[in-house]
Design a protein around this motif. Structure first.
Motif, PDB file in Angstrom:
ATOM      1  N   VAL A 301       0.843  -1.201   0.000  1.00  0.00           N
ATOM      2  CA  VAL A 301       0.000   0.000   0.000  1.00  0.00           C
ATOM      3  C   VAL A 301       0.881   1.255   0.000  1.00  0.00           C
ATOM      4  N   PHE A 333      -6.459   1.966   5.838  1.00  0.00           N
ATOM      5  CA  PHE A 333      -5.492   2.567   4.918  1.00  0.00           C
ATOM      6  C   PHE A 333      -6.170   3.754   4.249  1.00  0.00           C
ATOM      7  N   SER A 335      -7.603   6.046   1.688  1.00  0.00           N
ATOM      8  CA  SER A 335      -8.008   5.839   0.288  1.00  0.00           C
ATOM      9  C   SER A 335      -8.532   7.126  -0.349  1.00  0.00           C
ATOM     10  N   LEU A 361      -8.032   0.224  -3.541  1.00  0.00           N
ATOM     11  CA  LEU A 361      -8.024  -0.275  -2.160  1.00  0.00           C
ATOM     12  C   LEU A 361      -9.444  -0.506  -1.645  1.00  0.00           C
ATOM     13  N   ASP A 367      -8.351  -1.631   2.125  1.00  0.00           N
ATOM     14  CA  ASP A 367      -8.307  -0.480   3.038  1.00  0.00           C
ATOM     15  C   ASP A 367      -8.808  -0.828   4.440  1.00  0.00           C
TER      16      ASP A 367
END
Length: 471
Positions: A301, A333, A335, A361, A367
Motif C-alpha cells: 500500500v 489505509f 483511500s 483499495l 483499506d
C-alpha cells in the motif's frame, strides 16, 4: 400403528445414533490396529475392551447434552453440522479424560487422527441425513397435519410461516375455524366453520397439532374446552399469543413463579463461554495475520501510494460507534485525499475524494485490513455489525427504532449484513433499516459456525467482479 414421534425416533434418531457410535468405534479399532507397531501408548490399550466402553459412554454423554435434532422441521443444515461437531468434540474431551484416568497414558497420534476423521465423517453424515429427511418430506412422507383455530392477522401470519418451505418441513395445514365475520386468512386455506363446529369435526379427524390464536382473556371458556378436547384425544396444543406492539424478535419465555415472563431478546454471545470462544478466535486470527501477511500488505500500500502520487499519511483513523454505544477509533489505509467531510459523508461510487490507488483499495477491501489492530485491541471483532460514523449513529438512532440494538455486539470487519448485499452507501432510511435487521438477526442467532460461514463467504465475495457495492 406407531405415533409420529415414535416413528421419527425409530426411523431417524435411532439409525443415526447407531451409525455415529459405529463410526467412533470402527475408526478407533482401525487406528489402534494401525498405530500399534509405532505407538507404545496405542499398543498398551489396543487389546483392551474397556477402551471401547469408555468411548461408548463418552458418546452417550455427548448425545444426552446435544440431542439429535437433525430431523426437526425448521432446523437449518448449518445448525445440524455445528451440533454434530459439538457432539463429536464433547465425546473426545470426555474420552481423553477417562482414558487418562484409567490408563495414565493417551495415544496422541491416534486421537489426533481419530478426532479429525470422525469430525468430518459425522458432520457429513448428519448433513446428508438432514437432506434425506427433507427429500422424504418433499415426496409426501413424514407429514405433520396442522389445524388453526382463529382467523385474525396472527393466524394469517402463522399460516404464512407454516407454508414457508412446507415442501421440506412437512407441515400440512388442514384448514381453520373462526367465528369472525370477515376472517383475514387467505382464500387458499380451507374454511372449516365456526369455532363451535370444531368439536364435531374433531370427532372424525385427528390432526397432529392445533395452533390456537384465540385470546384466553376474552375466550376463556372456549379455550378451556379446546384444551380439554386436545388432551382427551392426545393432540398437541400450541397457543400463539397476540404480540402486536412488540418487536418481532427471537424472544425468550420463562417463568417467575406463576408469572410468565417474555424477554425481548436473547443474545447467544452474552454467555461467558461464548465470549471466550469469540475473543480467543479474534486474538489468534488477528495476531497470526498481523505477524505474517500484514507487513507485506503495508509495504504494498505504501508503494502504491508513492507510485500513484497520493500525498498524505498511510493510515486514516476515524471515530466510530462501538460495543454498548462506546466510541472508538477505527483504523484504515487512507483511500481518499484529506478532506473536511471525512466524518460526515459516506463514500459514493464516483466520489471525487478518492485517489486513483485508493479506489482500488476500496474495491478490493484492502483499506479495511488495519482494523485487525482494532480486533487485537478488543474494540472490534472479525465478524460483527459494521461500525458506523458518529453522525450516522446520531441520525439513524432517531429514525430507526431498533438501530442501537446492533451495538449489543462488538463491531466487525465484515458481517452478516455485508455478505447479504447490505454494503456500501445507504441512500435511503429503508436501506439502513434493512442493514440493521440483518445485524440484529446475527446478534440473536450467533454461533461459531455462523461466523465461519460469514468469513468464507466474505472471501468469496472479495474475488474480482463479485461485489458491485464495494467502492
Amino acid at each position: 400403528m406407531l405415533e409420529q414421534t415414535s416413528r421419527e425416533f425409530l426411523y431417524f434418531k435411532l439409525p443415526v445414533f447407531i451409525s455415529d457410535l459405529a463410526i467412533h468405534l470402527v475408526s478407533l479399532f482401525s487406528l489402534l490396529t494401525m498405530f500399534t507397531p509405532i505407538d507404545a501408548a496405542a499398543g498398551a490399550i489396543a487389546e483392551s475392551a474397556e477402551v471401547y466402553i469408555l468411548l461408548g459412554l463418552s458418546f452417550a454423554f455427548a448425545i444426552s447434552i446435544f440431542h439429535l435434532r437433525l430431523h426437526e422441521r425448521k432446523i437449518q443444515a448449518i445448525v445440524v453440522v455445528w451440533r454434530a461437531m459439538l457432539q463429536t468434540m464433547t465425546t473426545y474431551v470426555l474420552f481423553i479424560a477417562l482414558q487418562t484416568l484409567m490408563y495414565q497414558v493417551v495415544p496422541r497420534e491416534v486421537l489426533i487422527v481419530q478426532i479429525g476423521s470422525t469430525l468430518i465423517l459425522i458432520s457429513l453424515w448428519h448433513y446428508l441425513v438432514n437432506k434425506l429427511v427433507r427429500l422424504l418430506r418433499k415426496m409426501g412422507h413424514n407429514k405433520r397435519q396442522v389445524l388453526i383455530l382463529g382467523g385474525d392477522q396472527v393466524a394469517c401470519n402463522l399460516y404464512s410461516e407454516l407454508k414457508s418451505g412446507q415442501s421440506v418441513t412437512g407441515y400440512q395445514v388442514l384448514g381453520y375455524f373462526s367465528s369472525l365475520d370477515t376472517p383475514e386468512m387467505p382464500d387458499e386455506v380451507e374454511y372449516l366453520g365456526k369455532l363451535t363446529d370444531f368439536f364435531d369435526w374433531v370427532k372424525d379427524h385427528h390432526p397432529d397439532d392445533i395452533y390456537c390464536t384465540l385470546p384466553p382473556a376474552t375466550k376463556k371458556s372456549t379455550v378451556d374446552a379446546i384444551i380439554k378436547e386436545c388432551n382427551d384425544r392426545f393432540i398437541e396444543f400450541t397457543y400463539v399469543p397476540q404480540m402486536y406492539g412488540y418487536p418481532h424478535r427471537h424472544m425468550n419465555i420463562s417463568n417467575m413463579g406463576k408469572v410468565t415472563i417474555i424477554k425481548l431478546r436473547e443474545e447467544p454471545m452474552n454467555t461467558l463461554q461464548c465470549k471466550l470462544v469469540k475473543r480467543t478466535t479474534d486474538i489468534l486470527v488477528s495476531g497470526l495475520f498481523l505477524c505474517t501477511l500484514y507487513p507485506f500488505i503495508c509495504l504494498f500500500v505504501w508503494l502504491g501510494n508513492k507510485l500513484s502520487g497520493s500525498k498524505g499519511p498511510l493510515f486514516f483513523s476515524q471515530e466510530r460507534t462501538g460495543y454498548n454505544g462506546r466510541n472508538f477509533k477505527v483504523y484504515k489505509f487512507r483511500s481518499m485525499k484529506e478532506n473536511v467531510d471525512a466524518d460526515k459523508l459516506q463514500a459514493t461510487k464516483d466520489d471525487p475524494r478518492k485517489t486513483k490507488f485508493g479506489d482500488f483499495l476500496r474495491r478490493s477491501s484492502i483499506d479495511e485490513l488495519p482494523q485487525f489492530f482494532n480486533v487485537l485491541k478488543g474494540d472490534m471483532s472479525i465478524i460483527g455489525p459494521r461500525p458506523h460514523m458518529l453522525l450516522h449513529t446520531e441520525m439513524y438512532s432517531q429514525l430507526i427504532g431498533d438501530y442501537m440494538v446492533r451495538h449489543l455486539a462488538k463491531p466487525g470487519i465484515t458481517g452478516w449484513a455485508q455478505i447479504n448485499g447490505c454494503r456500501g452507501e445507504t441512500k435511503t432510511v429503508a436501506e439502513m433499516a434493512n442493514r440493521v435487521e440483518h445485524d440484529i438477526w446475527y446478534i440473536e442467532h450467533w454461533t461459531p459456525l455462523l461466523d465461519l460461514e460469514i468469513f468464507f463467504r466474505t472471501i468469496w465475495q472479495l474475488l474480482p467482479g463479485r461485489d458491485k457495492q464495494a467502492y
